[in-house]
Design an enzyme around this catalytic site. Structure first.
Site, PDB file in Angstrom:
ATOM      1  NE  ARG A  92      -0.252  52.056 -36.510  1.00  0.00           N
ATOM      2  CZ  ARG A  92       0.534  51.065 -36.077  1.00  0.00           C
ATOM      3  NH1 ARG A  92       1.162  51.186 -34.931  1.00  0.00           N
ATOM      4  NH2 ARG A  92       0.703  49.973 -36.786  1.00  0.00           N
ATOM      5  CG  ASP A 114      -9.614  45.491 -38.985  1.00  0.00           C
ATOM      6  OD1 ASP A 114     -10.842  45.537 -39.151  1.00  0.00           O
ATOM      7  OD2 ASP A 114      -9.069  44.669 -38.229  1.00  0.00           O
ATOM      8  CG  HIS A 128      -6.832  43.755 -41.296  1.00  0.00           C
ATOM      9  ND1 HIS A 128      -6.124  44.906 -41.108  1.00  0.00           N
ATOM     10  CD2 HIS A 128      -7.307  43.816 -42.567  1.00  0.00           C
ATOM     11  CE1 HIS A 128      -6.169  45.637 -42.213  1.00  0.00           C
ATOM     12  NE2 HIS A 128      -6.871  45.000 -43.119  1.00  0.00           N
ATOM     13  CG  ASP A 178      -0.497  51.434 -39.913  1.00  0.00           C
ATOM     14  OD1 ASP A 178       0.345  50.759 -39.286  1.00  0.00           O
ATOM     15  OD2 ASP A 178      -1.579  51.779 -39.412  1.00  0.00           O
ATOM     16  CG  ASP A 179       4.348  50.781 -37.667  1.00  0.00           C
ATOM     17  OD1 ASP A 179       4.402  49.980 -38.627  1.00  0.00           O
ATOM     18  OD2 ASP A 179       4.593  50.461 -36.499  1.00  0.00           O
ATOM     19  CG  ASP A 235       3.997  38.014 -35.041  1.00  0.00           C
ATOM     20  OD1 ASP A 235       3.114  37.524 -34.301  1.00  0.00           O
ATOM     21  OD2 ASP A 235       4.589  39.076 -34.768  1.00  0.00           O
ATOM     22  CB  SER A 293       3.976  45.024 -30.205  1.00  0.00           C
ATOM     23  OG  SER A 293       4.270  45.877 -31.276  1.00  0.00           O
TER      24      SER A 293
END
Ligand SMILES: *[C@@H]1O[C@H](CO)[C@@H](O)[C@H](O)[C@H]1NC(C)=O
Ligand SMILES: *[C@@H]1O[C@H](CO)[C@@H](O)[C@H](O)[C@H]1NC(C)=O
Length: 468
Positions: A138, A165, A211, A233-234, A312, A343
């Site tokens: 991304r 990754d 990762h 990253d978001d 998670d 997700s």
């Protein structure tokens, strides 16, 4: 006789002519050979000279480049005036066999990072905390990095390591464009993962777990940091993002019943939080993730059994959690801006995008946060929850409650919990029996200007992992 001598003369003349001809001939070929040879030698000479000149230019350039790097390294360390010179001593070239191999920019950065990690802290109360940014394909990682870099007051105290990754070229270029402000590491294992057939569509979760495992190994075992904050990253981050983690860091170190500090409130939507209480923090039994801090001790424990996928939810299982809690804020210090990911995008549209990101600066490092230590917190929390006035959902909704202070809505079964949560707009799911933001089974939130606890009976004695 005359005829004979004439004949002889003619023959002699002929022989002489032939000899002369061949002598002449051989001399010209010799000359020609000599010319060719000398031409060849000359051309060779030119070539060699050119090569030498080229090499000199190349060597000069390499030396200049290395000098520049050294100067930069020195400048960076002098500006921050580090007391010890472990970083200044880094040497930028090393011998391989008999040739000098120049270190790449990345190698130099890595060594600098290791030297930094070895320092552990810059001064008393200034621990070095690595910021690990998880990235893949991304390009919006740029938005996240811009904020992390803009907000950080000290690049040495919060070194940013972007672990990528996927080998996505465009994303890699963007990360590289940040130059010395971040360290870019790339997950080398891009092999196919053996995934059970019926889980093929969840391949993304397998890649993410691999990762994460690799990146955390790098942070703690390769570079040697003691603490890290993981950011995806978001994520957008709040103005006091670093201050929040720095302020709560002593709690994480001191209180063994804590295993993480998270920037995320799962029920942190506008309308469910007190926007005037940015300073307020809680303990939660639910692992929130989404911008969270952990120590090397925890990673040593988890890394040996790190799962192949769904890390998670795995981490939320009792075998991993071992009754430990995380710190979470009233107002989230992160918010996700990207809905494209592994997700569900629907979850973003329905829920994530309404999370209120804190916009004020709270000086956590200057506050007394010891109320969050288990021994202090539990007594006060249980007291507050169970001394609150009991109300029903409709009473709360109507806003006609006359008693001041916080209120409590009791729940006794999984279904009444889910129904009430749904009506209030709270998350109604469980992971290993724990509801989101729950602490001792209690969900604390803000509604109609009032602090509310959605709480089980006083005789509550642990989560029921069959609740889902
Ligand atoms: C420079 O690096 C080489 C090889 O890595 C090492 O043997 C040498 O001791 C280093 N020199 C200094 C001054 O650190
Ligand atoms: C911090 O708060 C705790 C109560 O949570 C109190 O016992 C302690 O004395 C306070 N410390 C300071 C330095 O004010």
């Amino acid at each position: 006789m005359r005829k004979k001598s004439i004949g002889l003369l003619l023959i002699s003349l002929l022989v002489w002519g032939i000899i002369t001809y061949f002598l002449f001939l051989s001399r010209t070929t010799a000359n020609r050979d000599k010319n060719v040879l000398s031409n060849q030698i000359n051309s060779l000479k030119t070539q060699v000279q050119r090569k030498i000149a080229d090499n000199q230019i190349l060597l000069k350039r390499l030396i200049e480049l290395q000098q520049k790097k050294l100067d930069e390294l020195q400048a960076a360390t002098t500006v921050n005036s580090l007391p010890d010179d472990s970083i200044n001593n880094l040497n930028s070239s090393y011998l391989v066999g008999s040739t000098v191999k120049l270190k790449t920019e990345e190698e130099i950065k890595r060594e600098k990072l290791k030297a930094l990690a070895a320092k552990k802290s810059l001064a008393k109360d200034l621990p070095i905390i690595a910021v690990l940014v998880i990235s893949c394909n991304r390009i919006t990682v740029e938005r996240c990095l811009n904020q992390l870099i803009k907000l950080r007051t000290n690049a040495e105290q919060f070194p940013i390591i972007v672990s990528q990754d996927c080998e996505h070229k465009q994303t890699a270029d963007i990360i590289k464009s940040f130059g010395d402000q971040v360290v870019h590491i790339q997950q080398p294992d891009q092999s196919d993962i053996d995934i059970p057939l019926r889980e093929k569509k969840f391949k993304g979760y397998f890649k993410i777990a691999r990762h994460y495992g690799w990146a955390l190994n790098q942070i703690f075992f390769e570079f040697g940091f003691d603490t890290t904050i993981i950011v995806e990253d978001d994520l957008d981050v709040a103005p006091d993002f670093y201050e929040y983690f720095l302020g709560t860091y002593p709690l994480l170190v001191a209180d063994k019943s804590l295993w993480c500090v998270s920037a995320w409130n799962d029920n942190g939507k506008s309308g469910l939080v007190d926007e005037t209480a940015a300073h307020l923090l809680y303990r939660t039994d639910f692992f929130p993730g989404l911008g969270w801090m952990l120590t090397k001790d925890l990673w040593q424990e988890l890394s040996v059994k790190w799962p192949k996928a769904y890390w998670d939810d795995w981490i939320r299982q009792p075998e991993q959690r071992k009754n430990r809690a995380c710190i979470r804020p009233e107002l989230s210090r992160t918010r996700t801006f990207g809905k494209v990911g592994v997700s569900n995008g629907l979850f973003y549209e329905k829920h994530l995008k309404y999370i209120k990101l804190n916009d004020q600066f709270v000086p956590f490092t200057k506050m007394n946060l010891s109320y969050l230590l288990k021994d202090n917190y539990d007594i006060n929390f249980v007291n507050q929850v169970y001394h609150s006035t009991v109300v029903s959902y409709s009473e709360l909704k109507s806003g006609n409650i006359v008693t001041p202070g916080s209120v409590r809505i009791p729940y006794h079964t999984r279904q009444t919990f889910k129904n009430t949560a749904k009506m209030l707009g709270l998350m109604d799911d469980f992971r290993s029996g724990v509801p989101r933001t729950g602490y001792r089974g209690v969900i604390t939130f803000f509604y109609n200007n009032r602090r509310v606890h959605l709480a089980p009976n006083t005789n509550w004695n642990g989560y029921d992992i069959s609740w889902s």
